[in-house]
Design an enzyme around this catalytic site. Sequence first.
Site, mmCIF file in Angstrom:
data_model
loop_
_atom_site.group_PDB
_atom_site.id
_atom_site.type_symbol
_atom_site.label_atom_id
_atom_site.label_comp_id
_atom_site.label_asym_id
_atom_site.label_seq_id
_atom_site.Cartn_x
_atom_site.Cartn_y
_atom_site.Cartn_z
ATOM 1 N N ARG A 108 10.143 -10.440 -0.493
ATOM 2 C CA ARG A 108 9.790 -9.960 -1.830
ATOM 3 C C ARG A 108 10.103 -8.469 -1.909
ATOM 4 O O ARG A 108 9.642 -7.688 -1.073
ATOM 5 C CB ARG A 108 8.306 -10.195 -2.105
ATOM 6 C CG ARG A 108 7.797 -9.500 -3.350
ATOM 7 C CD ARG A 108 6.301 -9.771 -3.564
ATOM 8 N NE ARG A 108 5.745 -8.889 -4.555
ATOM 9 C CZ ARG A 108 4.875 -7.912 -4.300
ATOM 10 N NH1 ARG A 108 4.431 -7.710 -3.077
ATOM 11 N NH2 ARG A 108 4.417 -7.147 -5.262
ATOM 12 N N HIS A 152 6.831 -2.907 -10.032
ATOM 13 C CA HIS A 152 5.922 -2.408 -8.997
ATOM 14 C C HIS A 152 5.692 -0.913 -9.271
ATOM 15 O O HIS A 152 6.073 -0.054 -8.486
ATOM 16 C CB HIS A 152 6.505 -2.657 -7.603
ATOM 17 C CG HIS A 152 5.490 -2.636 -6.495
ATOM 18 N ND1 HIS A 152 5.327 -3.663 -5.587
ATOM 19 C CD2 HIS A 152 4.587 -1.707 -6.140
ATOM 20 C CE1 HIS A 152 4.372 -3.358 -4.723
ATOM 21 N NE2 HIS A 152 3.909 -2.169 -5.038
ATOM 22 N N GLU A 197 -0.073 -6.051 -8.953
ATOM 23 C CA GLU A 197 -1.410 -5.435 -8.960
ATOM 24 C C GLU A 197 -1.715 -4.638 -10.229
ATOM 25 O O GLU A 197 -1.923 -3.423 -10.183
ATOM 26 C CB GLU A 197 -1.567 -4.508 -7.757
ATOM 27 C CG GLU A 197 -1.390 -5.202 -6.432
ATOM 28 C CD GLU A 197 -1.811 -4.326 -5.259
ATOM 29 O OE1 GLU A 197 -2.223 -3.179 -5.488
ATOM 30 O OE2 GLU A 197 -1.731 -4.795 -4.120
ATOM 31 N N ASN A 321 -2.241 -10.427 -3.021
ATOM 32 C CA ASN A 321 -2.292 -9.282 -2.118
ATOM 33 C C ASN A 321 -3.727 -9.127 -1.658
ATOM 34 O O ASN A 321 -4.640 -9.021 -2.485
ATOM 35 C CB ASN A 321 -1.860 -7.989 -2.816
ATOM 36 C CG ASN A 321 -0.382 -7.989 -3.189
ATOM 37 O OD1 ASN A 321 0.344 -8.924 -2.877
ATOM 38 N ND2 ASN A 321 0.057 -6.929 -3.844
ATOM 39 N N TYR A 323 -6.182 -6.918 1.155
ATOM 40 C CA TYR A 323 -6.327 -5.915 2.216
ATOM 41 C C TYR A 323 -7.730 -5.885 2.798
ATOM 42 O O TYR A 323 -7.912 -5.909 3.998
ATOM 43 C CB TYR A 323 -5.935 -4.523 1.688
ATOM 44 C CG TYR A 323 -4.446 -4.410 1.479
ATOM 45 C CD1 TYR A 323 -3.608 -4.049 2.528
ATOM 46 C CD2 TYR A 323 -3.865 -4.722 0.255
ATOM 47 C CE1 TYR A 323 -2.232 -3.987 2.358
ATOM 48 C CE2 TYR A 323 -2.490 -4.656 0.079
ATOM 49 C CZ TYR A 323 -1.682 -4.292 1.138
ATOM 50 O OH TYR A 323 -0.321 -4.254 0.965
ATOM 51 N N GLU A 380 1.116 -9.769 0.011
ATOM 52 C CA GLU A 380 0.886 -8.546 0.788
ATOM 53 C C GLU A 380 -0.363 -8.722 1.623
ATOM 54 O O GLU A 380 -1.377 -9.210 1.129
ATOM 55 C CB GLU A 380 0.669 -7.313 -0.121
ATOM 56 C CG GLU A 380 1.912 -6.777 -0.757
ATOM 57 C CD GLU A 380 1.648 -5.527 -1.593
ATOM 58 O OE1 GLU A 380 0.724 -4.750 -1.263
ATOM 59 O OE2 GLU A 380 2.371 -5.341 -2.583
HETATM 60 C C1 GCO Z 1 -0.532 -1.944 -3.181
HETATM 61 C C2 GCO Z 1 0.903 -1.958 -3.366
HETATM 62 C C3 GCO Z 1 1.676 -1.467 -2.185
HETATM 63 C C4 GCO Z 1 0.963 -0.549 -1.253
HETATM 64 C C5 GCO Z 1 0.172 -1.290 -0.216
HETATM 65 C C6 GCO Z 1 -0.600 -0.400 0.687
HETATM 66 O O1 GCO Z 1 -1.105 -2.949 -2.829
HETATM 67 O O2 GCO Z 1 -1.155 -0.897 -3.373
HETATM 68 O O3 GCO Z 1 1.332 -3.208 -3.740
HETATM 69 O O4 GCO Z 1 2.721 -0.822 -2.808
HETATM 70 O O5 GCO Z 1 1.844 0.293 -0.609
HETATM 71 O O6 GCO Z 1 -0.721 -2.131 -0.840
HETATM 72 O O7 GCO Z 1 -1.472 0.398 -0.018
#
Ligand code: GCO
Length: 475
Positions: A108, A152, A197, A321, A323, A380
Amino acid sequence: MRPMTSHPHSLSRRRFLAATAAATVVPPRLAKAGPAFPKDFLWGASTSALQIEGAVQEDGRGPSIWDTFASHLGAIADGSSPRQACDHYHRWAGDIALMRQAGFSAYRFSIAWPRVLPEGVGAVNAKGLDFYDRLVDALLAAGIRPMPCLYHWDLPQALQDRGGWMNRDIAGWFADYAAVVAARLGDRVEDWFTLNEPSVSAIFGHAYGEHAPGLSRGRDGVLAALHHQNLAQGQALRALRAADGRFRLGTVLSLQPVVPVSGGEADRAAAIRWDALWNRVSLDGVMRGRLPDILADDLKAWVKPDDLETIRFPLDRLGLNYYSPLAIQYQPGRLYDAGFGPSANPQVTAMGWPVDPRGLGQVLSELRDLYGNPEVLITENGAAYDDRPDAAGRVVDADRIAYFHGHLQVVAAAVAAGCKVKGYLAWSLLDNWEWQCGFARRFGLVYVDYASQRRTPKASFAWYRALIESGRLAS
Ligand code: GCO
């Protein structure tokens, strides 16, 4: 300007093999068998145009809001700009060779709107499209499925000058841009994502002033940007569907469980408001054609009759995504009287984000149980650490391997429990320009020395390659 050091293959095969062999932490033959992934599971990574391409003034690209934002004193932690980034615009062939070495089946990337339409609308810049055309051909030749994302965060500055995401007209501008790209790449590209996002760019860019366009417009800024992204997405998805009925269409959301920092009423209520803003406006909008009740009054200023029908769309897949969970606290005076609070989790990445794979499992089971079990692609997931080459030039990023491993265990368990997760794209292939942190945060499977643009696969790269090859996690 094209840098003097430019060379498409900055990594020779011999150096690549030496680096990855030396960096393998657990030799695959010694690893015990862990959970297996389905045979057709997609493996790869995600990147974004602004963070890797560089060449911001080349071949007719127009300026983006991030070029402007980065030029403001103090906006970027290390004072850097995305001017050169990873010089991927010139080194793409070498970067695809790396993906191939890793065994990727999908990739991607994002398309820079200002490269394709320097003014955001109107005249098409053929050279900009040529770049993505070459990229797509080379990916297909390498057996890697191209999965472009149309936006993006790098809005053409010319559109920001007309109000950007605060202007309702952007829905039509975005749909027109989507149609232009589809007309050029649609004969070879089947998999499309629209936005990346939306809640992050709305909140950080329109209320916190920490992302481009750097606005601090509070609730109005965030809600306008969120609603117009929803609307733009709905129109673009329809434009793509009209362009080719065979396209597989998706969008990419950052879905993070929101956890109040305490059991107190004020913190709990703040977490509910934050969840509505961060997760539900986008998710419920596209999946259910509904907006969170708690924001309904505030959204009235922006939502017109019929908007919700435009926003709802039967996605072929959802890009997720993930984290970390978000620890939220009652903070009077902040946006919706809520703000990021301390997490109870002592384990954090270099971003300060807690490492907690359970949150990913929570999101996946919620999608299965409450949102009709859509097809999901993890678009992500990854971690920044303070990577440095050792004396021998190797980058042994054991903490990143542990991060991936923990999250992939959760993915495997979710698949076994009936969640339709079809693939995993790590963030990210390369260390890159991390928005307001500049070059100060490294997320890559591949280490980038920005002065020489030399690429060095990290230990995590070898680990990921072994995983992709075997299709199972070592226990
Ligand atoms: C986000 C974006 C990415 C970032 C990654 C790390 O999630 O903020 O999609 O461009 O670089 O997540 O922060």
